[in-house]
Design a protein around this motif. Structure first.
Motif, PDB file in Angstrom:
ATOM      1  N   UNK A 134      96.915 100.903  53.721  1.00 25.79           N
ATOM      2  CA  UNK A 134      97.037 100.229  55.053  1.00 25.79           C
ATOM      3  C   UNK A 134      95.692  99.396  55.340  1.00 25.79           C
ATOM      4  N   UNK A 135      95.541  99.057  54.182  1.00 28.69           N
ATOM      5  CA  UNK A 135      94.135  97.850  54.690  1.00 28.69           C
ATOM      6  C   UNK A 135      94.991  96.305  54.322  1.00 28.69           C
ATOM      7  N   UNK A 136      94.776  95.446  55.360  1.00 32.43           N
ATOM      8  CA  UNK A 136      94.853  94.176  54.948  1.00 32.43           C
ATOM      9  C   UNK A 136      93.870  93.778  53.911  1.00 32.43           C
ATOM     10  N   UNK A 137      93.077  93.488  53.857  1.00 26.21           N
ATOM     11  CA  UNK A 137      91.853  93.203  52.897  1.00 26.21           C
ATOM     12  C   UNK A 137      92.304  93.453  52.061  1.00 26.21           C
ATOM     13  N   UNK A 138      92.287  94.883  51.432  1.00 29.23           N
ATOM     14  CA  UNK A 138      93.167  95.277  49.796  1.00 29.23           C
ATOM     15  C   UNK A 138      93.943  94.160  49.540  1.00 29.23           C
ATOM     16  N   UNK A 139      94.888  94.481  50.452  1.00 27.03           N
ATOM     17  CA  UNK A 139      96.526  93.628  49.436  1.00 27.03           C
ATOM     18  C   UNK A 139      96.201  92.532  49.586  1.00 27.03           C
ATOM     19  N   UNK A 140      95.607  92.004  50.480  1.00 29.82           N
ATOM     20  CA  UNK A 140      94.772  90.751  50.232  1.00 29.82           C
ATOM     21  C   UNK A 140      93.797  89.953  48.659  1.00 29.82           C
ATOM     22  N   UNK A 141      94.116  91.103  48.754  1.00 29.44           N
ATOM     23  CA  UNK A 141      92.981  90.908  46.742  1.00 29.44           C
ATOM     24  C   UNK A 141      93.635  91.025  45.537  1.00 29.44           C
ATOM     25  N   UNK A 142      94.192  92.280  46.374  1.00 26.87           N
ATOM     26  CA  UNK A 142      95.136  92.897  45.134  1.00 26.87           C
ATOM     27  C   UNK A 142      96.898  91.427  45.251  1.00 26.87           C
ATOM     28  N   UNK A 143      96.940  90.614  46.046  1.00 31.72           N
ATOM     29  CA  UNK A 143      97.611  89.397  45.322  1.00 31.72           C
ATOM     30  C   UNK A 143      96.819  88.343  44.967  1.00 31.72           C
ATOM     31  N   UNK A 144      95.786  88.309  45.189  1.00 31.80           N
ATOM     32  CA  UNK A 144      95.034  87.180  44.408  1.00 31.80           C
ATOM     33  C   UNK A 144      94.711  87.428  43.228  1.00 31.80           C
ATOM     34  N   UNK A 145      95.240  88.284  42.387  1.00 35.76           N
ATOM     35  CA  UNK A 145      94.649  89.707  41.185  1.00 35.76           C
ATOM     36  C   UNK A 145      95.838  89.432  40.031  1.00 35.76           C
ATOM     37  N   UNK A 146      95.494  88.470  39.122  1.00 36.88           N
ATOM     38  CA  UNK A 146      97.408  87.766  39.132  1.00 36.88           C
ATOM     39  C   UNK A 146      97.791  88.450  37.766  1.00 36.88           C
ATOM     40  N   UNK A 147      96.282  89.883  37.272  1.00 35.51           N
ATOM     41  CA  UNK A 147      97.052  90.795  36.507  1.00 35.51           C
ATOM     42  C   UNK A 147      97.554  91.845  37.788  1.00 35.51           C
ATOM     43  N   UNK A 148      97.075  92.601  38.507  1.00 36.38           N
ATOM     44  CA  UNK A 148      98.227  93.064  39.827  1.00 36.38           C
ATOM     45  C   UNK A 148      99.476  92.868  40.242  1.00 36.38           C
ATOM     46  N   UNK A 149      99.223  91.249  40.332  1.00 37.14           N
ATOM     47  CA  UNK A 149     100.424  90.658  40.224  1.00 37.14           C
ATOM     48  C   UNK A 149     101.848  90.612  39.602  1.00 37.14           C
ATOM     49  N   UNK A 150     101.421  90.900  37.700  1.00 36.79           N
ATOM     50  CA  UNK A 150     101.998  91.139  37.044  1.00 36.79           C
ATOM     51  C   UNK A 150     102.240  92.581  36.856  1.00 36.79           C
ATOM     52  N   UNK A 151     101.548  93.440  36.966  1.00 35.83           N
ATOM     53  CA  UNK A 151     101.945  94.783  36.677  1.00 35.83           C
ATOM     54  C   UNK A 151     102.975  95.412  38.016  1.00 35.83           C
TER      55      UNK A 151
END
Length: 308
Positions: A134-151
């Motif tokens: 539920x944390x917006x900042x956490x989601x922002x960090x994830x979206x900037x991580x290309x490995x996370x985006x791929x997986x």
């Protein structure tokens, strides 16, 4: 007197032709998906950011073109449908909310053991993970991580759209809904064997180790593919398989061996067992077509089957 026999022969020949068109269409779609990963020549490993970005672009393009491939298959196989291509591929509104929640809930039930394991080993970390949802900042960090985006995003969306949404409609008229659930994952499993080429190129392990790892990967991707194919056939939605795929990618394979060595192994093994049992008990009730309305892909079946 000969006309009925000739008519029957023509029907059989047409059915055989239709099956060949279905199988070849699936092979072509799988080949294009995997081949798109190698249009970019690079000596860098697959987890390098530049490699990830290029490959994501490739598979997103293939996925965007997959409805056109299904449309072409409908024409080549002479299939008559009363719904749109997107509805056949599981992109529809009817029953969307249950499709968004229930299959993911079912998958989380199966992972009861690993979730309890994680909470036991690191209660603060487990709580932090729940809060980060539920944390917006956490989601922002994830979206900037290309490995996370791929997986978590690109791989689940593109693979499910192509290997479930695209291939299952192609296989149902020939194999039927039940058989299609077990045939489609074979294309998905074989599509992952391209990692052998990458591992051999990087020369990280011997060929025997590479083949063993590839064999294990083929096994669990095929089993997982059968599960998401089942979800797709029972719900008629692609969103459920995508979310289940993303969740499973985040969790990885359940490590029962590690649980056996845990100081609380009795409680852990009980949670693993309860998760598996509850999964089997809830498998059909939570995927009951009653929640999802008429299943478009089931209209392609030559005869009604229980799975639909």
């Amino acid at each position: 007197m000969l006309e009925p026999e000739h008519g029957l022969i023509r029907q059989v020949e047409h059915a055989h032709t239709k099956c060949w068109v279905c199988v070849l269409s699936c092979l072509l779609l799988a080949s294009v998906y995997v081949g798109s990963l190698y249009v970019w020549r690079s000596s860098l490993p697959r987890d390098h950011p530049s490699v990830i970005k290029r490959r994501c672009a490739s598979v997103l393009l293939v996925s965007a073109l997959s409805p056109a491939a299904v449309k072409a298959w409908i024409h080549w196989a002479d299939i008559r449908v009363d719904v749109s291509v997107w509805e056949l591929m599981g992109v529809r509104l009817e029953g969307f909310v249950p499709a968004l929640i229930l299959p993911l809930l079912l998958t989380m039930v199966f992972y009861l053991g690993p979730l309890v394991h994680s909470a036991m080993d690191d209660p603060d970390g487990f709580t932090t993970e729940l809060q980060s949802v539920l944390d917006v900042q956490s989601w922002r960090l994830c979206v900037r991580d290309v490995v996370w985006l791929r997986n978590q995003v690109v791989a689940p969306v593109t693979e499910e759209l192509v290997f479930r949404g695209g291939m299952l409609p192609m296989l149902v008229p020939c194999a039927g809904p039940t058989a299609a659930i077990f045939v489609a994952p074979l294309f998905f499993g074989v599509a992952h064997l391209h990692h052998i080429i990458e591992q051999q190129r990087l020369q990280r392990d011997g060929m025997s180790v590479i083949l063993l790892v590839a064999g294990m990967q083929f096994l669990y991707t095929t089993v997982f593919g059968a599960f998401t194919a089942f979800i797709f056939m029972r719900t008629g939605h692609i969103v459920g398989p995508v979310l289940c795929h993303s969740f499973c990618n985040s969790q990885g394979l359940p490590d029962i061996g590690f649980a056996l060595q845990h100081r609380e192994r009795t409680a852990l093994l009980f949670s693993y067992l309860m998760g598996a049992l509850l999964f089997l008990v809830l498998l059909f009730p939570l995927t009951d077509p009653f929640f999802y309305g008429a299943i478009p892909v089931c209209s392609l079946a030559p005869a009604p089957e229980p799975v639909c």
